[in-house]
Structure formats: structure tokens, C-alpha cells
Design an enzyme around this catalytic site. Structure first.
Site, PDB file in Angstrom:
ATOM      1  N   GLN A 248      43.665  27.349  -8.856  1.00 52.07           N
ATOM      2  CA  GLN A 248      44.787  26.362  -9.270  1.00 52.07           C
ATOM      3  C   GLN A 248      44.037  25.090  -9.981  1.00 52.07           C
ATOM      4  O   GLN A 248      44.579  24.419 -10.898  1.00 52.07           O
ATOM      5  CB  GLN A 248      45.079  25.793  -8.091  1.00 52.07           C
ATOM      6  CG  GLN A 248      46.113  26.841  -7.334  1.00 52.07           C
ATOM      7  CD  GLN A 248      46.875  27.520  -8.240  1.00 52.07           C
ATOM      8  OE1 GLN A 248      48.027  26.955  -8.671  1.00 52.07           O
ATOM      9  NE2 GLN A 248      47.076  28.970  -8.704  1.00 52.07           N
ATOM     10  N   HIS A 251      44.004  24.874 -13.960  1.00 50.54           N
ATOM     11  CA  HIS A 251      45.308  24.822 -14.772  1.00 50.54           C
ATOM     12  C   HIS A 251      45.026  23.654 -15.497  1.00 50.54           C
ATOM     13  O   HIS A 251      45.673  23.326 -16.489  1.00 50.54           O
ATOM     14  CB  HIS A 251      46.422  24.521 -13.775  1.00 50.54           C
ATOM     15  CG  HIS A 251      47.191  25.520 -13.277  1.00 50.54           C
ATOM     16  ND1 HIS A 251      48.000  26.361 -14.139  1.00 50.54           N
ATOM     17  CD2 HIS A 251      47.157  26.438 -12.160  1.00 50.54           C
ATOM     18  CE1 HIS A 251      48.717  27.485 -13.480  1.00 50.54           C
ATOM     19  NE2 HIS A 251      48.130  27.552 -12.543  1.00 50.54           N
ATOM     20  N   GLU A 317      52.957  21.600  -2.940  1.00 48.64           N
ATOM     21  CA  GLU A 317      53.630  22.616  -3.743  1.00 48.64           C
ATOM     22  C   GLU A 317      53.122  24.060  -3.249  1.00 48.64           C
ATOM     23  O   GLU A 317      54.175  24.930  -3.077  1.00 48.64           O
ATOM     24  CB  GLU A 317      52.983  22.401  -5.204  1.00 48.64           C
ATOM     25  CG  GLU A 317      53.573  23.365  -6.125  1.00 48.64           C
ATOM     26  CD  GLU A 317      52.799  23.412  -7.719  1.00 48.64           C
ATOM     27  OE1 GLU A 317      53.741  24.013  -8.403  1.00 48.64           O
ATOM     28  OE2 GLU A 317      51.620  22.914  -7.709  1.00 48.64           O
ATOM     29  N   HIS A 318      51.884  24.433  -3.261  1.00 46.68           N
ATOM     30  CA  HIS A 318      51.375  25.840  -2.765  1.00 46.68           C
ATOM     31  C   HIS A 318      50.549  25.389  -1.478  1.00 46.68           C
ATOM     32  O   HIS A 318      49.736  24.759  -1.403  1.00 46.68           O
ATOM     33  CB  HIS A 318      50.439  26.568  -3.670  1.00 46.68           C
ATOM     34  CG  HIS A 318      51.089  26.739  -5.115  1.00 46.68           C
ATOM     35  ND1 HIS A 318      50.640  25.920  -5.939  1.00 46.68           N
ATOM     36  CD2 HIS A 318      52.089  27.526  -5.543  1.00 46.68           C
ATOM     37  CE1 HIS A 318      51.229  26.225  -7.160  1.00 46.68           C
ATOM     38  NE2 HIS A 318      52.137  27.201  -6.938  1.00 46.68           N
ATOM     39  N   ASP A 351      52.229  33.138  -8.362  1.00 44.96           N
ATOM     40  CA  ASP A 351      52.319  32.794  -9.728  1.00 44.96           C
ATOM     41  C   ASP A 351      52.846  33.792 -10.519  1.00 44.96           C
ATOM     42  O   ASP A 351      53.476  33.581 -11.785  1.00 44.96           O
ATOM     43  CB  ASP A 351      50.847  32.359 -10.273  1.00 44.96           C
ATOM     44  CG  ASP A 351      50.626  31.131  -9.770  1.00 44.96           C
ATOM     45  OD1 ASP A 351      51.400  30.076  -9.392  1.00 44.96           O
ATOM     46  OD2 ASP A 351      49.023  30.608  -9.864  1.00 44.96           O
ATOM     47  N   HIS A 410      97.393   6.284   1.072  1.00 47.28           N
ATOM     48  CA  HIS A 410      96.982   7.566   1.461  1.00 47.28           C
ATOM     49  C   HIS A 410      97.967   8.389   2.500  1.00 47.28           C
ATOM     50  O   HIS A 410      98.275   9.348   2.430  1.00 47.28           O
ATOM     51  CB  HIS A 410      95.376   7.359   2.284  1.00 47.28           C
ATOM     52  CG  HIS A 410      94.300   7.320   1.080  1.00 47.28           C
ATOM     53  ND1 HIS A 410      94.311   6.432   0.223  1.00 47.28           N
ATOM     54  CD2 HIS A 410      93.050   8.100   0.973  1.00 47.28           C
ATOM     55  CE1 HIS A 410      92.989   6.396  -0.580  1.00 47.28           C
ATOM     56  NE2 HIS A 410      92.411   7.527  -0.167  1.00 47.28           N
TER      57      HIS A 410
END
Length: 423
Positions: A248, A251, A317-318, A351, A410
Site C-alpha cells: 500500500q 501507491h 480504509e483497509h 484491490d 395538518h
């Protein structure tokens, strides 16, 4: 917790200025931003059909097969997520229905820059198609080395999924164009129609732009720069943990890689393996920058119980679980975009080919946001169908509540249906 030193909020003034410029300047603003950020000069970002077709024709056979498998698995999972209508009858003559309706049009963002992400084409498009969205626009940053169009593999993936509306746009200006649309007074058919929902991952500027246009459009989540956390004990394989952290980190220099463990010995072994792995990987400099940043690090805890608490606070996230009874530990995690259980479920699997979606909330937003899925593109619409007797049965309750809220009209809207005040 390890976090990036600069928050996405610090980008808001610059991103808002970009959004405002696109709204006022239209295609000229888009052209200016493409030249400034991407070194590409085009008067219109729409990718011609022949360019898409040529990319599809030139696609490597192995990549084509891999994409077909990724699409197949993603579609199985996405179609299984479709919610069913709910119909109840709380009383005789009273029927309530909740049905799910797809939004009319979506804009799907596929990042470019340091890497090429045909997998993100799959992750965005497949759930939108499974939801039944009728109009799909896809955008990805232009690449100078490919004639100012998005990377050919991205175009080929779009072609495989039947997507014909593709734009060479990236960054916050792409998000603005999708959210507000871009009109062409001289050729209306060349304009970009606004969308209802924008999805897809990107850098901090893209994530910030999505936050700023939320309300004008729906978004999936703030899917910014990637992050991985690994919860591990002494039973974990240090080499595998290090490999996943490196995977990761490659990236982006701002990517976050975090190890949470109750084993000092494992922490030391992972550090040693990281030095070796970072040195030999293709993007060594990028990986070392990410691993040495404030967003990455080791969190040493007293026990796995404390590790679970740390992971829930971090809301990764992961999140990988590499512990004894990993499935049981995973069941106690409440905050994560996606959870990968055991040594044979690395993030790389998600992924690409697990069938799950890799567009996930980052920066702690997994505490309240979900990863991209079919319901991102659906709206729950409620239908209320009462007959005269069923309305009369609750009319006194409606009138009482209307009076309690000082909204007598109403109640009068109910009594008007019976000619006399309800008993």
C-alpha cells in the site's frame, strides 16, 4: 494515532477556488487546469469513440483476461447486494412500501498520476450497472504520453464494460465539472450534463472536492490517499505483514501503513523486513517516503483487546487481521472500510480480484461512511397507500399531534376528507 501531517481541510480554499472557476469559466477553465496540472492542451475533454476502440483493440491479452475475471467476481457480489422492496400492512387498508430506485446519472472518477488504475474502472462501473443506473460518465486524468487522453488500459477497461462517455479530466476540476455540469453555448450536444452521484478514489484534492460538492450531489465517501492497518500478534508472519505494508505504501508518498501489535518481537521483525522489502521494490523511494512519514508507524499495545480498541479508533480504509482466531477478532471490529481476515486475504486481493470493492473511506471516515457498493447508486423511496377506513382509524391521532405542534391545518387536511371533525 499515525495520521498525515496535513489534513484534507487545509486544501479547502484552493479546491473551492477551482470549483468556482469551473462554474464560471466552463470549458475554458477546464482547458486551463489541464494545461497547468497535466501539461495537456485540449479544447474539449471528451474522449473520441475511435480512441476508446483503439485502446480496447490493443489491450494485452493477459490484462484483458485479468479484467474479465475481476469484472465477473465484482458483478457476482454487486448483484447480490441489491436490496429487496419491503411491503408491510400495519392495519387493514393500510399499506407501506419501500422501493429502491437508481439515480439517473452518475460520474465515476478513476485516478491517474503515479499509477494506472483500470481496476478502479471496474470498482466504479460494476455496482452502478448492477444498480440499474442509466447514464454513466467516467473521468480520468489526461496523460501527455498518450496524446492527452487517459491511459489506454483505463479506456480499454471502460470499453469492456460498455462505457462510451469518457472524459480526460482529473483533480478537483473534474469533480466540479461532474457536479455542476459544463454548458457549451455554441454546441449544446458537446456539453457535460451534471450528475446525481460522484464516486471514486483520488488524492486529497479530489477527496476535498467531493466533500465540498456534497449536497449538490451525493458521494460515496472521502476516498483519499490509501491506508492500511495490520492487527497482528506473535503468530503472524513478519515477512507477510511487511509485504502488505509495502504494497500500500507504493501507491503514494502520503500513503499510510500502520502495524498494531502486542508483540515487540514481531514489531522488530517487521521493521527489519520492511527495510529489505522497501529497498528491493520497484518504487523504493516512494515506499520509503510513505513508511517514514507521520501517517505510518507501529502502535505497540498491551494485548489484542487493546489492539481492537486502537483499530476501532483508527477506522482504517483497509484492515488486515493476522492473529489467532482472526475471524473472531474481525467480528469485533466496528470501524473499517474493509476487513481482510487471515494470512491468505491480503489487501491486494481486495484491490483486484476478491469481488469486493476497493473504493473505501479513508482518513478515519470509515467510522461513519461505507465503501462503494450498489446502494451508493440507489435511493429508498417510500410509498404510502391508505384507504378511507384506514385513514379514519388514525385521524384522531393525527389531529392530536397536529395541535401539539401548533399546526392545525395538518389536522384539517384529514377532517376535510370526512366532512366532519374526526371523533
Amino acid at each position: 494515532m499515525p495520521r498525515a501531517a496535513v489534513s484534507a481541510g487545509s486544501a479547502e480554499p484552493a479546491v473551492q477556488a477551482i470549483i468556482d472557476e469551473v462554474r464560471s469559466g466552463g470549458f475554458e477553465a477546464l482547458r486551463s487546469f489541464a494545461l497547468r496540472f497535466d501539461g495537456v492542451d485540449r479544447d474539449h475533454p471528451r474522449v473520441p469513440a475511435d480512441v476508446i476502440a483503439a485502446a480496447a483493440h490493443a489491450l494485452d491479452d493477459d490484462v484483458r483476461s485479468a479484467l474479465q475475471e475481476a469484472i465477473r467476481r465484482a458483478r457476482i457480489f454487486a448483484e447480490a447486494q441489491l436490496p429487496q422492496p419491503v411491503v408491510v400492512e400495519p392495519a387493514a387498508g393500510a399499506r407501506l412500501t419501500q422501493m429502491w430506485v437508481a439515480v439517473d446519472r452518475v460520474g465515476l472518477y478513476v485516478p491517474g498520476g503515479l499509477a494506472v488504475y483500470p481496476s478502479s474502472v471496474v470498482m466504479n462501473v460494476v455496482p452502478a450497472q448492477a444498480a440499474g443506473v442509466g447514464s454513466i460518465a467516467l473521468t480520468s486524468p489526461p496523460q501527455r504520453e498518450y496524446g492527452g487522453w487517459p491511459h489506454p488500459v483505463i479506456l480499454a477497461a471502460a470499453s469492456m464494460l460498455g462505457i462510451t462517455e469518457v472524459y480526460a479530466m482529473g483533480g478537483a476540476h473534474a469533480v466540479a465539472a461532474l457536479a455542476y455540469g459544463v454548458a457549451d453555448a455554441h454546441a449544446p450536444d458537446r456539453g457535460i450534463d451534471p450528475v446525481n452521484v460522484i464516486t471514486g478514489p483520488g488524492n486529497a484534492f479530489v477527496a476535498t472536492a467531493k466533500r465540498l460538492v456534497r449536497g449538490r450531489v451525493g458521494i460515496d465517501s472521502e476516498a483519499g490517499t490509501t491506508e492500511i492497518a495490520v492487527l497482528a500478534d506473535e503468530t503472524a508472519d513478519a515477512a507477510l505483514v511487511a509485504a502488505d505494508l509495502v504494497s500500500q505504501a507504493e501507491h503514494d508518498p502520503q500513503a499510510a501503513s500502520v502495524l498494531v501489535t502486542d508483540s515487540a518481537e514481531l514489531a522488530d521483525a517487521v521493521r527489519a523486513a520492511l527495510r529489505t522489502g522497501a529497498a528491493r521494490t520497484r518504487h523504493a523511494e516512494r515506499v520509503r517516503t510513505a513508511l517514514s512519514g507521520p501517517q505510518s508507524g507501529v502502535v505497540l499495545v498491551d494485548d489484542i483487546e487493546a489492539g481492537i480498541a486502537v483499530c476501532n479508533a483508527y477506522a482504517a480504509e483497509h484492515l488486515e487481521i493476522q492473529t489467532r482466531d482472526a475471524a473472531a477478532v474481525a467480528g469485533r471490529i466496528r470501524n473499517a472500510g474493509a476487513i481482510f481476515i487471515g494470512p491468505y486475504s491480503p489487501v491486494s486481493l481486495g484491490d483486484y480480484c476478491a469481488g469486493s470493492n476497493h473504493v473505501l473511506p479513508t482518513g478515519g471516515t470509515a467510522a461513519f461512511a461505507s465503501g462503494l457498493n450498489v446502494t451508493t447508486f440507489l435511493r429508498a423511496v417510500q410509498l404510502i397507500d391508505y384507504d378511507r377506513a384506514a385513514l379514519h382509524e388514525v385521524s384522531s391521532s393525527i389531529i392530536a399531534l397536529a395541535e401539539a405542534e401548533n399546526l392545525p391545518a395538518h389536522g384539517e387536511a384529514v377532517t376535510a376528507r370526512f366532512g366532519t371533525p374526526a371523533a
